[in-house]
Design a protein around this motif. Structure first.
Motif, PDB file in Angstrom:
ATOM      1  N   VAL A   1       0.868  -1.172   0.000  1.00 55.85           N
ATOM      2  CA  VAL A   1       0.000   0.000   0.000  1.00 55.85           C
ATOM      3  C   VAL A   1       0.908   1.226   0.000  1.00 55.85           C
ATOM      4  O   VAL A   1       1.690   1.432   0.916  1.00 55.85           O
ATOM      5  CB  VAL A   1      -0.923   0.018   1.235  1.00 55.85           C
ATOM      6  CG1 VAL A   1      -1.761   1.294   1.241  1.00 55.85           C
ATOM      7  CG2 VAL A   1      -1.823  -1.210   1.247  1.00 55.85           C
ATOM      8  N   ILE A   2       0.799   2.033  -1.057  1.00 53.37           N
ATOM      9  CA  ILE A   2       1.691   3.180  -1.227  1.00 53.37           C
ATOM     10  C   ILE A   2       0.871   4.464  -1.228  1.00 53.37           C
ATOM     11  O   ILE A   2       0.040   4.669  -2.118  1.00 53.37           O
ATOM     12  CB  ILE A   2       2.479   3.091  -2.542  1.00 53.37           C
ATOM     13  CG1 ILE A   2       3.196   1.740  -2.648  1.00 53.37           C
ATOM     14  CG2 ILE A   2       3.481   4.229  -2.651  1.00 53.37           C
ATOM     15  CD1 ILE A   2       3.819   1.523  -3.994  1.00 53.37           C
ATOM     16  N   PRO A   3       1.058   5.345  -0.279  1.00 54.74           N
ATOM     17  CA  PRO A   3       0.341   6.629  -0.289  1.00 54.74           C
ATOM     18  C   PRO A   3       0.765   7.469  -1.498  1.00 54.74           C
ATOM     19  O   PRO A   3       1.951   7.613  -1.771  1.00 54.74           O
ATOM     20  CB  PRO A   3       0.765   7.297   1.019  1.00 54.74           C
ATOM     21  CG  PRO A   3       1.295   6.177   1.867  1.00 54.74           C
ATOM     22  CD  PRO A   3       1.911   5.201   0.906  1.00 54.74           C
ATOM     23  N   LEU A   4      -0.196   7.997  -2.213  1.00 51.16           N
ATOM     24  CA  LEU A   4       0.128   8.874  -3.336  1.00 51.16           C
ATOM     25  C   LEU A   4       0.153  10.312  -2.797  1.00 51.16           C
ATOM     26  O   LEU A   4      -0.724  11.122  -3.073  1.00 51.16           O
ATOM     27  CB  LEU A   4      -0.900   8.743  -4.450  1.00 51.16           C
ATOM     28  CG  LEU A   4      -0.446   9.298  -5.801  1.00 51.16           C
ATOM     29  CD1 LEU A   4       0.573   8.367  -6.430  1.00 51.16           C
ATOM     30  CD2 LEU A   4      -1.621   9.468  -6.754  1.00 51.16           C
ATOM     31  N   ASN A   5       1.196  10.611  -2.023  1.00 53.92           N
ATOM     32  CA  ASN A   5       1.303  11.913  -1.372  1.00 53.92           C
ATOM     33  C   ASN A   5       2.484  12.687  -1.951  1.00 53.92           C
ATOM     34  O   ASN A   5       3.046  12.320  -2.995  1.00 53.92           O
ATOM     35  CB  ASN A   5       1.447  11.733   0.139  1.00 53.92           C
ATOM     36  CG  ASN A   5       2.586  10.781   0.492  1.00 53.92           C
ATOM     37  OD1 ASN A   5       3.538  10.631  -0.265  1.00 53.92           O
ATOM     38  ND2 ASN A   5       2.473  10.122   1.635  1.00 53.92           N
ATOM     39  N   ARG A   6       2.883  13.737  -1.291  1.00 56.08           N
ATOM     40  CA  ARG A   6       3.946  14.596  -1.812  1.00 56.08           C
ATOM     41  C   ARG A   6       5.292  13.885  -1.862  1.00 56.08           C
ATOM     42  O   ARG A   6       6.189  14.299  -2.601  1.00 56.08           O
ATOM     43  CB  ARG A   6       4.066  15.869  -0.976  1.00 56.08           C
ATOM     44  CG  ARG A   6       4.504  15.652   0.471  1.00 56.08           C
ATOM     45  CD  ARG A   6       4.601  16.965   1.207  1.00 56.08           C
ATOM     46  NE  ARG A   6       3.307  17.622   1.286  1.00 56.08           N
ATOM     47  CZ  ARG A   6       3.129  18.845   1.759  1.00 56.08           C
ATOM     48  NH1 ARG A   6       4.170  19.547   2.184  1.00 56.08           N
ATOM     49  NH2 ARG A   6       1.912  19.373   1.795  1.00 56.08           N
ATOM     50  N   GLU A   7       5.452  12.775  -1.104  1.00 53.04           N
ATOM     51  CA  GLU A   7       6.706  12.031  -1.132  1.00 53.04           C
ATOM     52  C   GLU A   7       6.789  11.056  -2.305  1.00 53.04           C
ATOM     53  O   GLU A   7       7.850  10.511  -2.590  1.00 53.04           O
ATOM     54  CB  GLU A   7       6.897  11.251   0.182  1.00 53.04           C
ATOM     55  CG  GLU A   7       7.362  12.094   1.371  1.00 53.04           C
ATOM     56  CD  GLU A   7       6.219  12.925   1.946  1.00 53.04           C
ATOM     57  OE1 GLU A   7       5.072  12.448   1.904  1.00 53.04           O
ATOM     58  OE2 GLU A   7       6.483  14.045   2.409  1.00 53.04           O
TER      59      GLU A   7
ATOM     60  N   LEU B   1      -5.475  -9.017 -16.126  1.00 57.43           N
ATOM     61  CA  LEU B   1      -4.728  -9.195 -14.884  1.00 57.43           C
ATOM     62  C   LEU B   1      -4.520  -7.856 -14.185  1.00 57.43           C
ATOM     63  O   LEU B   1      -3.936  -6.929 -14.749  1.00 57.43           O
ATOM     64  CB  LEU B   1      -3.377  -9.846 -15.167  1.00 57.43           C
ATOM     65  CG  LEU B   1      -2.506 -10.143 -13.950  1.00 57.43           C
ATOM     66  CD1 LEU B   1      -3.188 -11.169 -13.048  1.00 57.43           C
ATOM     67  CD2 LEU B   1      -1.130 -10.637 -14.377  1.00 57.43           C
ATOM     68  N   ILE B   2      -4.984  -7.726 -12.959  1.00 55.46           N
ATOM     69  CA  ILE B   2      -4.870  -6.481 -12.195  1.00 55.46           C
ATOM     70  C   ILE B   2      -3.477  -6.365 -11.586  1.00 55.46           C
ATOM     71  O   ILE B   2      -3.010  -7.265 -10.901  1.00 55.46           O
ATOM     72  CB  ILE B   2      -5.932  -6.422 -11.085  1.00 55.46           C
ATOM     73  CG1 ILE B   2      -7.333  -6.351 -11.700  1.00 55.46           C
ATOM     74  CG2 ILE B   2      -5.697  -5.225 -10.165  1.00 55.46           C
ATOM     75  CD1 ILE B   2      -8.446  -6.424 -10.675  1.00 55.46           C
ATOM     76  N   ASP B   3      -2.812  -5.236 -11.836  1.00 51.55           N
ATOM     77  CA  ASP B   3      -1.476  -4.997 -11.283  1.00 51.55           C
ATOM     78  C   ASP B   3      -1.494  -4.024 -10.115  1.00 51.55           C
ATOM     79  O   ASP B   3      -0.739  -4.186  -9.159  1.00 51.55           O
ATOM     80  CB  ASP B   3      -0.527  -4.477 -12.377  1.00 51.55           C
ATOM     81  CG  ASP B   3      -0.233  -5.543 -13.418  1.00 51.55           C
ATOM     82  OD1 ASP B   3      -0.036  -6.706 -13.022  1.00 51.55           O
ATOM     83  OD2 ASP B   3      -0.220  -5.223 -14.615  1.00 51.55           O
TER      84      ASP B   3
ATOM     85  N   VAL C   1      -0.574  -2.186  -4.713  1.00 50.15           N
ATOM     86  CA  VAL C   1       0.250  -2.824  -5.734  1.00 50.15           C
ATOM     87  C   VAL C   1       0.239  -4.335  -5.532  1.00 50.15           C
ATOM     88  O   VAL C   1       0.729  -4.837  -4.517  1.00 50.15           O
ATOM     89  CB  VAL C   1       1.694  -2.294  -5.702  1.00 50.15           C
ATOM     90  CG1 VAL C   1       2.550  -3.006  -6.739  1.00 50.15           C
ATOM     91  CG2 VAL C   1       1.707  -0.793  -5.951  1.00 50.15           C
ATOM     92  N   PHE C   2      -0.304  -5.055  -6.506  1.00 44.26           N
ATOM     93  CA  PHE C   2      -0.358  -6.510  -6.448  1.00 44.26           C
ATOM     94  C   PHE C   2       0.806  -7.133  -7.213  1.00 44.26           C
ATOM     95  O   PHE C   2       1.239  -8.230  -6.873  1.00 44.26           O
ATOM     96  CB  PHE C   2      -1.678  -7.012  -7.027  1.00 44.26           C
ATOM     97  CG  PHE C   2      -2.887  -6.536  -6.278  1.00 44.26           C
ATOM     98  CD1 PHE C   2      -3.238  -7.094  -5.068  1.00 44.26           C
ATOM     99  CD2 PHE C   2      -3.674  -5.519  -6.781  1.00 44.26           C
ATOM    100  CE1 PHE C   2      -4.350  -6.664  -4.372  1.00 44.26           C
ATOM    101  CE2 PHE C   2      -4.787  -5.074  -6.096  1.00 44.26           C
ATOM    102  CZ  PHE C   2      -5.127  -5.644  -4.885  1.00 44.26           C
ATOM    103  N   ASN C   3       1.255  -6.482  -8.267  1.00 47.64           N
ATOM    104  CA  ASN C   3       2.347  -6.999  -9.075  1.00 47.64           C
ATOM    105  C   ASN C   3       3.445  -5.946  -9.125  1.00 47.64           C
ATOM    106  O   ASN C   3       3.386  -5.006  -9.917  1.00 47.64           O
ATOM    107  CB  ASN C   3       1.848  -7.339 -10.488  1.00 47.64           C
ATOM    108  CG  ASN C   3       2.877  -8.088 -11.292  1.00 47.64           C
ATOM    109  OD1 ASN C   3       4.074  -7.820 -11.214  1.00 47.64           O
ATOM    110  ND2 ASN C   3       2.423  -9.049 -12.096  1.00 47.64           N
ATOM    111  N   LYS C   4       4.445  -6.094  -8.256  1.00 48.41           N
ATOM    112  CA  LYS C   4       5.483  -5.073  -8.121  1.00 48.41           C
ATOM    113  C   LYS C   4       6.258  -4.880  -9.422  1.00 48.41           C
ATOM    114  O   LYS C   4       6.547  -3.753  -9.821  1.00 48.41           O
ATOM    115  CB  LYS C   4       6.441  -5.458  -6.996  1.00 48.41           C
ATOM    116  CG  LYS C   4       7.574  -4.468  -6.786  1.00 48.41           C
ATOM    117  CD  LYS C   4       8.476  -4.885  -5.629  1.00 48.41           C
ATOM    118  CE  LYS C   4       9.641  -3.925  -5.474  1.00 48.41           C
ATOM    119  NZ  LYS C   4      10.534  -4.319  -4.365  1.00 48.41           N
TER     120      LYS C   4
END
Length: 221
Positions: A81-87, A180-182, A192-195
């Motif tokens: 789980v990746i936050p889509l934030n300023r970083e 296929l969901i990535d 993210v399911f498929n890095k």
């Protein structure tokens, strides 16, 4: 983040609201340090929307539902789980999310409408929750050579018609939609399911500090 709400929210969306987008990557040239992306919407009919909708629901049910496995070591992988934030370091991928959420992407009727300077790298399905007016985006990486089935030199592209029991020429382009969901954008986060495939869609993913999986907020699949 309430990950358990994702599947339920998608199931509450209407098939007729589903939209299909293609994401293209502009080839790097000159002094450009990173590629830029463009978003195109492809008009679809009821049968295509229904197929994409049911396929996504089936996969998400499998990916997000807790399960018991006889072979734990070989059956369970974690997702990020990746936050889509300023970083988040990839500004071009953030721009894709921004355009999907806030703008009206260019409508196309053929892959040939996309410039030769670009290559299609992903498809995106949009689910729209009318109650919350929230959009959920499901991404699948696709190889450019799989988008359009091109006829080889000196070869004829034909199909078998079961009604007439004859072969006939295929005159229009054929687009392969990868089911296929990535990864998924949901409530300001990327799941993210498929890095490996996600790294091909978004630059510098390996340097992103992402939330580790735990039994408190994530399921394994």
């Amino acid at each position: 983040m309430d990950i358990t709400a994702l599947l339920e929210q998608i199931q509450n969306t209407d098939i007729e609201d589903l939209k299909l987008y293609f994401i293209s990557r502009t080839k790097i040239s000159g002094n450009a340090v990173s590629p830029s992306f463009s978003v195109y919407e492809m008009r679809t009919d009821d049968s295509v929307r229904s197929s994409l909708y049911l396929s996504a629901i089936s996969q998400l049910d499998d990916l997000l539902s807790p399960k018991e496995f006889l072979d734990f070591e070989n059956s369970i992988d974690d997702y990020d789980v990746i936050p889509l934030n300023r970083e988040f370091p990839d500004l071009s991928f953030k721009a894709v999310i921004h355009e999907l959420r806030n703008n009206i992407p260019t409508m196309i009727t053929s892959i040939a409408c996309i410039s030769s300077r670009e290559k299609v790298c992903a498809q995106c399905i949009e689910f729209f929750d009318r109650d919350s007016e929230e959009k959920i985006f499901v991404f699948s990486r696709i190889s450019p050579e799989k988008v359009v089935d091109k006829t080889l030199d000196n070869a004829a592209k034909v199909k078998f018609d079961p009604v007439s029991a004859k072969l006939s020429f295929v005159k229009n382009e054929i687009i392969y939609l990868d089911a296929l969901i990535d990864c998924i954008f949901f409530k300001e986060n990327l799941l993210v399911f498929n890095k490996g495939h996600f790294e091909e869609m978004a630059e510098k993913y390996s340097n992103i500090g992402h939330e580790s999986n735990s039994s408190e907020n994530l399921y394994s699949y």
